[in-house]
Structure formats: C-alpha cells, structure tokens
Design a protein around this motif. Structure first.
Motif, PDB file in Angstrom:
ATOM      1  N   ALA A   5       0.945  -1.287   0.163  1.00 31.38           N
ATOM      2  CA  ALA A   5      -0.005  -0.135   0.038  1.00 31.38           C
ATOM      3  C   ALA A   5       0.874   1.193   0.133  1.00 31.38           C
ATOM      4  N   ALA A   6       1.965   1.379   0.778  1.00 25.42           N
ATOM      5  CA  ALA A   6       2.996   2.457   0.856  1.00 25.42           C
ATOM      6  C   ALA A   6       3.267   2.501  -0.506  1.00 25.42           C
ATOM      7  N   ALA A   7       4.109   1.515  -1.154  1.00 27.35           N
ATOM      8  CA  ALA A   7       4.622   1.532  -2.678  1.00 27.35           C
ATOM      9  C   ALA A   7       3.594   1.938  -3.688  1.00 27.35           C
ATOM     10  N   ALA A   8       2.353   1.599  -3.560  1.00 33.23           N
ATOM     11  CA  ALA A   8       1.381   2.288  -4.445  1.00 33.23           C
ATOM     12  C   ALA A   8       1.103   3.658  -4.142  1.00 33.23           C
ATOM     13  N   SER A   9       1.182   4.162  -2.924  1.00 31.65           N
ATOM     14  CA  SER A   9       0.526   5.626  -2.679  1.00 31.65           C
ATOM     15  C   SER A   9       1.925   6.451  -2.712  1.00 31.65           C
ATOM     16  N   ALA A  10       3.121   6.121  -2.693  1.00 30.61           N
ATOM     17  CA  ALA A  10       4.293   6.969  -2.316  1.00 30.61           C
ATOM     18  C   ALA A  10       4.406   8.148  -3.663  1.00 30.61           C
ATOM     19  N   GLY A  11       4.143   7.674  -4.679  1.00 28.65           N
ATOM     20  CA  GLY A  11       4.611   8.564  -5.857  1.00 28.65           C
ATOM     21  C   GLY A  11       6.237   8.630  -6.230  1.00 28.65           C
ATOM     22  N   VAL A  12       6.760   7.941  -5.530  1.00 23.00           N
ATOM     23  CA  VAL A  12       8.101   7.853  -5.909  1.00 23.00           C
ATOM     24  C   VAL A  12       8.745   6.347  -5.654  1.00 23.00           C
ATOM     25  N   PRO A  13       9.521   5.566  -6.367  1.00 23.01           N
ATOM     26  CA  PRO A  13      10.157   4.527  -6.246  1.00 23.01           C
ATOM     27  C   PRO A  13      10.665   4.423  -4.510  1.00 23.01           C
ATOM     28  N   LEU A  14      10.282   3.150  -4.063  1.00 20.20           N
ATOM     29  CA  LEU A  14      10.613   2.689  -2.806  1.00 20.20           C
ATOM     30  C   LEU A  14      11.660   1.295  -2.939  1.00 20.20           C
ATOM     31  N   THR A  15      12.682   1.417  -1.937  1.00 22.64           N
ATOM     32  CA  THR A  15      13.399   0.196  -1.946  1.00 22.64           C
ATOM     33  C   THR A  15      13.252  -0.387  -0.428  1.00 22.64           C
ATOM     34  N   ARG A  16      13.106  -1.603  -0.281  1.00 22.42           N
ATOM     35  CA  ARG A  16      13.224  -2.204   0.901  1.00 22.42           C
ATOM     36  C   ARG A  16      14.940  -2.606   1.137  1.00 22.42           C
ATOM     37  N   LEU A  17      14.997  -1.841   2.220  1.00 33.04           N
ATOM     38  CA  LEU A  17      16.523  -1.982   2.562  1.00 33.04           C
ATOM     39  C   LEU A  17      17.077  -3.125   3.474  1.00 33.04           C
ATOM     40  N   GLY A  18      16.214  -3.205   4.259  1.00 33.63           N
ATOM     41  CA  GLY A  18      16.364  -4.359   5.426  1.00 33.63           C
ATOM     42  C   GLY A  18      15.235  -4.430   6.473  1.00 33.63           C
ATOM     43  N   ARG A  19      15.569  -4.587   7.687  1.00 35.77           N
ATOM     44  CA  ARG A  19      14.621  -5.111   8.642  1.00 35.77           C
ATOM     45  C   ARG A  19      14.926  -4.335  10.073  1.00 35.77           C
ATOM     46  N   VAL A  20      13.975  -4.186  10.883  1.00 41.41           N
ATOM     47  CA  VAL A  20      14.182  -3.656  12.326  1.00 41.41           C
ATOM     48  C   VAL A  20      14.166  -4.851  13.274  1.00 41.41           C
ATOM     49  N   LEU A  21      15.057  -4.872  13.977  1.00 42.01           N
ATOM     50  CA  LEU A  21      15.519  -6.237  15.099  1.00 42.01           C
ATOM     51  C   LEU A  21      15.332  -5.601  16.401  1.00 42.01           C
ATOM     52  N   GLU A  22      15.370  -6.419  17.410  1.00 46.86           N
ATOM     53  CA  GLU A  22      15.575  -6.120  18.739  1.00 46.86           C
ATOM     54  C   GLU A  22      17.004  -5.785  19.036  1.00 46.86           C
ATOM     55  N   GLY A  23      17.284  -4.745  19.797  1.00 48.95           N
ATOM     56  CA  GLY A  23      18.746  -4.318  19.939  1.00 48.95           C
ATOM     57  C   GLY A  23      18.869  -2.688  19.735  1.00 48.95           C
ATOM     58  N   ASN A  24      20.018  -2.354  19.264  1.00 49.03           N
ATOM     59  CA  ASN A  24      20.101  -1.072  19.066  1.00 49.03           C
ATOM     60  C   ASN A  24      21.279  -0.769  17.814  1.00 49.03           C
ATOM     61  N   GLY A  25      21.142   0.592  17.548  1.00 50.72           N
ATOM     62  CA  GLY A  25      22.003   0.993  16.641  1.00 50.72           C
ATOM     63  C   GLY A  25      21.609   0.446  15.066  1.00 50.72           C
ATOM     64  N   LEU A  26      22.723   0.985  14.282  1.00 52.06           N
ATOM     65  CA  LEU A  26      22.593   0.769  12.683  1.00 52.06           C
ATOM     66  C   LEU A  26      23.612  -0.191  12.432  1.00 52.06           C
TER      67      LEU A  26
END
Length: 330
Positions: free
Chosen positions: A290-311
């Motif tokens: 739904a986000a990709a269909a409405s954003a109006g610009v290309p979206l890229t899936r970069l990764g995921r959110v995990l338990e923990g901290n930092g990048l």
C-alpha cells in the motif's frame, strides 16, 4: 538600496501570500489561520559550512535553505504551510544577490504550496539563512515521528542515494583528471551536471512523506546527514536495531563512476555523504505494498528492524560500512 527598500524588493520577489495568511510580511508578526495540529521546524544554512558561494548561485542558496527546512515537514508527514526567513547578509553582499536568494525560495515555495509569511534582514560577518517552517495536519494519527519503529518492521527508503554527495565531489573538481587509477571517468558532462543539480537543488519529499505516514509508516526521518548518521538517529529514538542489506542500497546514476574516479567505495559515499533528503522509514510488511502504491516515488526495501540498538549492515563488506559515519554538526 537601504534596508526598507531591500525588504520591499524581497517582498515583491516572494509574491502574494497563500490563503491561510491573514497578515504576513510588513507587520510585526504574521497572522495565520490554524488547523488542529501545527508542525514546526527550523533549519539554518551558512556560507562555508552548508554551501559555497564560489560554486553555487544565490538562487541555489535560497532554494536549498527552504528545501532543507521543508524536508523536516516531509519526514513528519505534514502538509506544508508557512515559512519564516531570517536573512543575515555580509556588509558587501549585493542587493541583487539578496533578491535572487528570495527568488530561489519563491520558486520552490510556489511548487510546494508554501508561503513565505515573514522574516528579518540583518547584517552579519557571513551569509547565514535560518528558515522556520510550519506544516499542518488535521489529526496526530496523520503524522510520523522517529520513535515508532518496532522489531519485525521493514526498513525502506524513497528514491536513490548518493547523488548529492557525488555532486559535491564534482563541484570540488576531483573529477577533472579521471579515475583514481589514472583512467578517465565515463560519466560525461551531462551526468556530472545532473549530480551537481541534485546537490544544489534538493527536492523535499513532501508528497511521499504524507503518503507514507498515512500508509502506516511507524517511523521516519529525512536523510540530511546521510544514512550512516540518520539511520542511527532513528534506531536510537525507537530503541531498536536497524539492519540494512548492503546490496540493497539504491545508488543514484553516476555515483559509482564518481566513487571509482576518486578511489572511494560507492556505497560508503552514498551512506556517508548526506544531503539526499530522501526519506528513511519503517513500516509493517503487511503495509508495504500500500505504501509503494501511494508514495509517488520508487521505494526500496533496505532491510529490517530487530531487537537491539544501533545501525548495522549485512552482506558484502558490511564490517567496513559499519564504520562509515555521516555528517556531524558539532
């Protein structure tokens, strides 16, 4: 031209205020019709720090000053409204250049539905522009912050990365002699010009920001200081770990050529350079389409959110990318 004449000329360059403004430039304070929620931010750019008048025009400076502030509204998912500008001019700064700054702002303001509703002009030792912006929302649920990412969310980004950083390299003249190994680069004048334009005239992702917030983005931040820095900001605010697949980074055209021509890693240049003003966001996997269909610009899936901290990065050369840092203001 005296102060009052310069202010009047700037007013003319800015044009007619929008319909929300009851009283704007010309009074001691602006009067604006409000909506339930005001979203306010301030950004400052200074000569020699955020731009160089030797390589950019006054119109470029005006555009960039407003764009950087509006990008903060984009990251919140707010609708743009009014801007208030403090213009500090060096003593020898030409009046025509000051008016050109206003013209650069006015052009972007018109395209984004923003009104420059007031401001101030003073003398200072260097050119400094501070822009306060106010955006609007009818409900707090329409807005996104940095603190909502949760383990299991998808990490995404709008557009492409690295163009602004590569454009700055081109402006610095490092591309004139070709590759770091002595070979000529293959980018060409048109490619260089497109990268420079991305550096000088960033485009705030206002429409995409509103669409992503309404589609259910759990957290969002604009990439002003680079993914390496801003990704850490988002992770810290949400109390989570952000994992990015190194091979998923959407590099803009020309970034690899600039990096190779100057002996750099293209991905490190893209994540550390900053000033792309794309939007880094998190969202549940169920809401991605739904986000990709409405954003109006290309979206890229970069990764995921995990338990923990930092990048942290995953994949080839991840350990090296983990060491990259973006822009720091202090």
């Amino acid at each position: 031209m005296g102060e009052l004449e310069l202010i009047a000329a700037i007013q003319r360059a800015l044009g007619t205020p929008g319909g929300r403004v009851v009283r704007g430039t010309g009074d001691d304070a602006a009067v604006v019709r409000s909506r339930p929620f005001a979203v306010t931010s301030i950004d400052t750019v200074a000569d020699g720090v955020h731009f160089d008048l030797a390589t950019c025009s006054p119109a470029d400076v005006g555009h960039k000053a407003l764009a950087t502030a509006l990008s903060d509204l984009a990251a919140m998912g707010a609708e743009p409204g009014e801007a208030y500008v403090s213009l500090a001019l060096p003593p020898a700064f030409a009046e025509a250049d000051a008016i050109e700054i206003a013209g650069g702002m006015a052009a972007l303001a018109e395209r984004t539905g923003t009104t420059v509703a007031g401001g101030d002009v003073v003398t200072a030792g260097a050119l400094v522009i501070a822009v306060s912006v106010t955006g609007w929302a009818d409900s707090a649920d329409e807005l996104a912050g940095r603190d909502g990412a949760r383990a299991g969310d998808v990490v995404g980004v709008t557009g492409q990365l690295g163009a602004a950083a590569a454009g700055l390299v081109v402006l610095g003249g490092d591309m004139r002699t070709g590759g770091g190994d002595g070979s000529p680069h293959r980018l060409g004048r048109q490619g260089e010009a497109e990268l420079v334009a991305r550096h000088l005239r960033p485009q705030p992702r206002l429409d995409a920001g509103r669409a992503l917030a309404r589609a259910g983005a759990t957290a969002m931040i604009d990439l002003s200081d680079g993914l390496a820095t801003d990704g850490r900001h988002l992770a810290r605010a949400s109390g989570v770990a952000i994992e990015v697949e190194a091979e998923a980074l959407p590099l803009a055209d020309g970034v690899a050529e600039v990096a190779h021509a100057t002996g750099r890693d293209p991905r490190a240049l893209a994540i550390g350079g900053g000033e792309d003003y794309e939007l880094l966001f998190t969202i549940s996997s169920e809401r991605w389409e739904a986000a990709a269909a409405s954003a109006g610009v290309p979206l890229t899936r970069l990764g995921r959110v995990l338990e923990g901290n930092g990048l942290r990065f995953a994949g080839r050369d991840a350990a090296d990318l983990d060491l990259v840092r973006g822009y720091g203001h202090l």
